[in-house]
Design a protein around this motif. Structure first.
Motif, PDB file in Angstrom:
ATOM      1  N   ILE A   3       0.866  -1.184   0.000  1.00 17.26           N
ATOM      2  CA  ILE A   3       0.000   0.000   0.000  1.00 17.26           C
ATOM      3  C   ILE A   3       0.902   1.233   0.000  1.00 17.26           C
ATOM      4  O   ILE A   3       1.838   1.344   0.797  1.00 17.26           O
ATOM      5  CB  ILE A   3      -0.922   0.026   1.240  1.00 17.26           C
ATOM      6  CG1 ILE A   3      -1.822  -1.191   1.257  1.00 17.26           C
ATOM      7  CG2 ILE A   3      -1.749   1.315   1.267  1.00 17.26           C
ATOM      8  CD1 ILE A   3      -2.789  -1.266   0.103  1.00 17.26           C
ATOM      9  N   PHE A  49      -9.537   6.777   1.387  1.00 17.27           N
ATOM     10  CA  PHE A  49      -9.387   6.067   0.117  1.00 17.27           C
ATOM     11  C   PHE A  49     -10.652   6.330  -0.700  1.00 17.27           C
ATOM     12  O   PHE A  49     -11.765   6.081  -0.231  1.00 17.27           O
ATOM     13  CB  PHE A  49      -9.207   4.567   0.349  1.00 17.27           C
ATOM     14  CG  PHE A  49      -9.045   3.773  -0.919  1.00 17.27           C
ATOM     15  CD1 PHE A  49      -7.871   3.844  -1.651  1.00 17.27           C
ATOM     16  CD2 PHE A  49     -10.081   2.976  -1.390  1.00 17.27           C
ATOM     17  CE1 PHE A  49      -7.711   3.116  -2.816  1.00 17.27           C
ATOM     18  CE2 PHE A  49      -9.941   2.245  -2.557  1.00 17.27           C
ATOM     19  CZ  PHE A  49      -8.751   2.322  -3.290  1.00 17.27           C
ATOM     20  N   ASN A  50     -10.448   6.875  -1.902  1.00 16.27           N
ATOM     21  CA  ASN A  50     -11.589   7.267  -2.748  1.00 16.27           C
ATOM     22  C   ASN A  50     -12.550   8.190  -1.996  1.00 16.27           C
ATOM     23  O   ASN A  50     -13.774   8.025  -2.021  1.00 16.27           O
ATOM     24  CB  ASN A  50     -12.335   6.032  -3.255  1.00 16.27           C
ATOM     25  CG  ASN A  50     -11.542   5.274  -4.301  1.00 16.27           C
ATOM     26  OD1 ASN A  50     -10.624   5.821  -4.920  1.00 16.27           O
ATOM     27  ND2 ASN A  50     -11.869   3.999  -4.487  1.00 16.27           N
ATOM     28  N   GLU A  64     -12.381  -2.139  -0.326  1.00 10.48           N
ATOM     29  CA  GLU A  64     -11.926  -2.606  -1.633  1.00 10.48           C
ATOM     30  C   GLU A  64     -10.537  -2.068  -1.987  1.00 10.48           C
ATOM     31  O   GLU A  64     -10.251  -1.711  -3.132  1.00 10.48           O
ATOM     32  CB  GLU A  64     -12.941  -2.230  -2.722  1.00 10.48           C
ATOM     33  CG  GLU A  64     -14.318  -2.869  -2.486  1.00 10.48           C
ATOM     34  CD  GLU A  64     -15.300  -2.513  -3.598  1.00 10.48           C
ATOM     35  OE1 GLU A  64     -14.969  -1.662  -4.443  1.00 10.48           O
ATOM     36  OE2 GLU A  64     -16.392  -3.102  -3.600  1.00 10.48           O
ATOM     37  N   ILE A  65      -9.691  -1.994  -0.957  1.00  6.95           N
ATOM     38  CA  ILE A  65      -8.307  -1.569  -1.156  1.00  6.95           C
ATOM     39  C   ILE A  65      -7.483  -2.786  -1.549  1.00  6.95           C
ATOM     40  O   ILE A  65      -7.476  -3.799  -0.841  1.00  6.95           O
ATOM     41  CB  ILE A  65      -7.738  -0.921   0.118  1.00  6.95           C
ATOM     42  CG1 ILE A  65      -8.550   0.340   0.476  1.00  6.95           C
ATOM     43  CG2 ILE A  65      -6.259  -0.571  -0.055  1.00  6.95           C
ATOM     44  CD1 ILE A  65      -8.144   0.984   1.784  1.00  6.95           C
ATOM     45  N   LYS A  66      -6.796  -2.682  -2.679  1.00  5.37           N
ATOM     46  CA  LYS A  66      -6.056  -3.821  -3.225  1.00  5.37           C
ATOM     47  C   LYS A  66      -4.560  -3.512  -3.289  1.00  5.37           C
ATOM     48  O   LYS A  66      -4.137  -2.375  -3.060  1.00  5.37           O
ATOM     49  CB  LYS A  66      -6.581  -4.168  -4.626  1.00  5.37           C
ATOM     50  CG  LYS A  66      -8.073  -4.458  -4.665  1.00  5.37           C
ATOM     51  CD  LYS A  66      -8.555  -4.761  -6.069  1.00  5.37           C
ATOM     52  CE  LYS A  66      -8.417  -3.558  -6.988  1.00  5.37           C
ATOM     53  NZ  LYS A  66      -9.280  -2.427  -6.591  1.00  5.37           N
ATOM     54  N   ASN A  67      -3.807  -4.532  -3.632  1.00  8.57           N
ATOM     55  CA  ASN A  67      -2.359  -4.388  -3.786  1.00  8.57           C
ATOM     56  C   ASN A  67      -2.041  -3.282  -4.785  1.00  8.57           C
ATOM     57  O   ASN A  67      -2.588  -3.249  -5.893  1.00  8.57           O
ATOM     58  CB  ASN A  67      -1.760  -5.715  -4.260  1.00  8.57           C
ATOM     59  CG  ASN A  67      -0.254  -5.631  -4.429  1.00  8.57           C
ATOM     60  OD1 ASN A  67       0.451  -5.244  -3.503  1.00  8.57           O
ATOM     61  ND2 ASN A  67       0.242  -5.993  -5.609  1.00  8.57           N
ATOM     62  N   ASP A  69      -2.671  -0.059  -4.381  1.00 11.86           N
ATOM     63  CA  ASP A  69      -3.510   1.126  -4.216  1.00 11.86           C
ATOM     64  C   ASP A  69      -2.822   2.169  -3.334  1.00 11.86           C
ATOM     65  O   ASP A  69      -1.888   1.863  -2.573  1.00 11.86           O
ATOM     66  CB  ASP A  69      -4.864   0.764  -3.596  1.00 11.86           C
ATOM     67  CG  ASP A  69      -5.802   0.141  -4.617  1.00 11.86           C
ATOM     68  OD1 ASP A  69      -5.575   0.358  -5.820  1.00 11.86           O
ATOM     69  OD2 ASP A  69      -6.761  -0.546  -4.212  1.00 11.86           O
ATOM     70  N   THR A  70      -3.314   3.406  -3.437  1.00 10.23           N
ATOM     71  CA  THR A  70      -2.754   4.512  -2.661  1.00 10.23           C
ATOM     72  C   THR A  70      -3.782   5.024  -1.660  1.00 10.23           C
ATOM     73  O   THR A  70      -4.936   5.288  -2.020  1.00 10.23           O
ATOM     74  CB  THR A  70      -2.331   5.672  -3.579  1.00 10.23           C
ATOM     75  OG1 THR A  70      -1.296   5.213  -4.466  1.00 10.23           O
ATOM     76  CG2 THR A  70      -1.810   6.852  -2.770  1.00 10.23           C
ATOM     77  N   VAL A  71      -3.359   5.143  -0.427  1.00  8.51           N
ATOM     78  CA  VAL A  71      -4.197   5.673   0.650  1.00  8.51           C
ATOM     79  C   VAL A  71      -3.678   7.054   1.035  1.00  8.51           C
ATOM     80  O   VAL A  71      -2.469   7.250   1.198  1.00  8.51           O
ATOM     81  CB  VAL A  71      -4.176   4.736   1.879  1.00  8.51           C
ATOM     82  CG1 VAL A  71      -4.864   5.394   3.073  1.00  8.51           C
ATOM     83  CG2 VAL A  71      -4.850   3.411   1.538  1.00  8.51           C
TER      84      VAL A  71
END
Length: 298
Positions: A3, A49-50, A64-67, A69-71
């Motif tokens: 992340i 996130f989003n 729905e945070i996946k490999n 992704d940016t937080v």
């Protein structure tokens, strides 16, 4: 999974990458950030996130945070626990009222005998805030652990100035002393106000116990509250708090006390409306006949 943490606002840092297991929670992510950058302890972090704020206790999968992704990270600044905030707020009147009550000759420039109205008002207000301190220490469980430290000064003003110095100065002055028209009250009138005050304080304490029992220690569990007071309003603790202060206003007939209750009720009304709407949104079976703060009205 990896992340990327992107720093927003005034935090001028390049993005950092953090390796986490697949079943990571938001709490785990905050701890990982803290381990990498010790300045930002978990309570100081706001992650999104989003455009959605990540809530503690939930997993990254729920967002729905996946490999890869940016937080987004925002620094909330130095924090202080809500428990400490309340202790500081309520301590103000506990210190201020005795100063005005016992050092009257130094403050008002003359010595005089307190009226029964002043005496009972003093003990009622002291009992109220000592009760508040004890509830903060032994009863309340907070859904939010901390708040920005800078807000302590704003929050404390309401109690230290309005219910502390302002009420104390005007109520305990020589114009309300024994033998003056400002301080004279019938015995039955005083005891009627005391009775309402005691009833409201006991009722307020009862609702606090109900709210405490809804949330197991160390959790953020939310349930529909039932029991005494909750059959009519979502926030009976605010309603009984208002009734208690109303009895003080009627007893003192002080503009300073009325100013405090108006300011306090306005804030509690806003909180009650917000909580009421949150209850109805979160719980589909929330009782439809409940009002927010005033039975049958609002």
């Amino acid at each position: 999974m990896q992340i990327t943490i992107s720093f927003r606002g005034k935090t001028q840092k390049p993005p950092v990458t953090i390796d986490l297991p697949e079943d990571t929670t938001v709490d785990d992510l905050k701890k990982a950030i803290y381990k990498k950058i010790p300045k930002y302890y978990p309570d100081r972090q706001r992650l999104t996130f989003n455009e959605k704020v990540l809530q503690e206790g939930k997993t990254l999968n729920e967002y729905e945070i996946k490999n890869g992704d940016t937080v987004a990270f925002k620094d909330l600044g130095p924090q202080i626990s809500w428990k400490m905030v309340f202790l500081i707020e309520y301590l103000g009147p506990i210190v201020i009222h005795p100063i005005f009550y016992y050092f009257k000759s130094q403050i008002y420039g003359e010595d005089f005998e307190h009226s029964k109205m002043q005496e009972f008002t003093y003990y009622m207000i002291m009992a109220h805030f000592i009760k508040r301190e004890l509830e903060t220490l032994f009863v309340h469980r907070f859904s939010h652990g901390t708040m920005p430290f800078r807000n302590v000064f704003k929050n404390s003003f309401h109690y230290h100035a309005l219910s502390g110095a302002n009420i104390a100065y005007w109520v305990y002055g020589p114009w309300n002393a024994s033998g003056t028209s400002g301080g004279e009250r019938n015995e039955w009138y005083i005891w009627a106000c005391v009775a309402v005050f005691v009833y409201a304080q006991i009722s307020n304490f009862s609702t606090h116990i109900t709210l405490r029992n809804l949330r197991p220690p160390g959790t953020r569990v939310r349930k529909i509250p039932y029991g005494y007071g909750f059959g009519l309003v979502s926030c009976p603790n605010y309603f009984f708090e208002t009734v208690a202060w109303f009895s003080i206003c009627v007893l003192t007939n002080s503009l300073a006390a009325w100013l405090f209750i108006v300011a306090g009720f306005y804030q509690m009304y806003l909180w009650a409306i917000k909580k009421h709407k949150a209850y109805r949104k979160e719980f589909k079976d929330y009782p439809k006949n409940r009002k927010a703060i005033i039975p049958f009205i609002a």
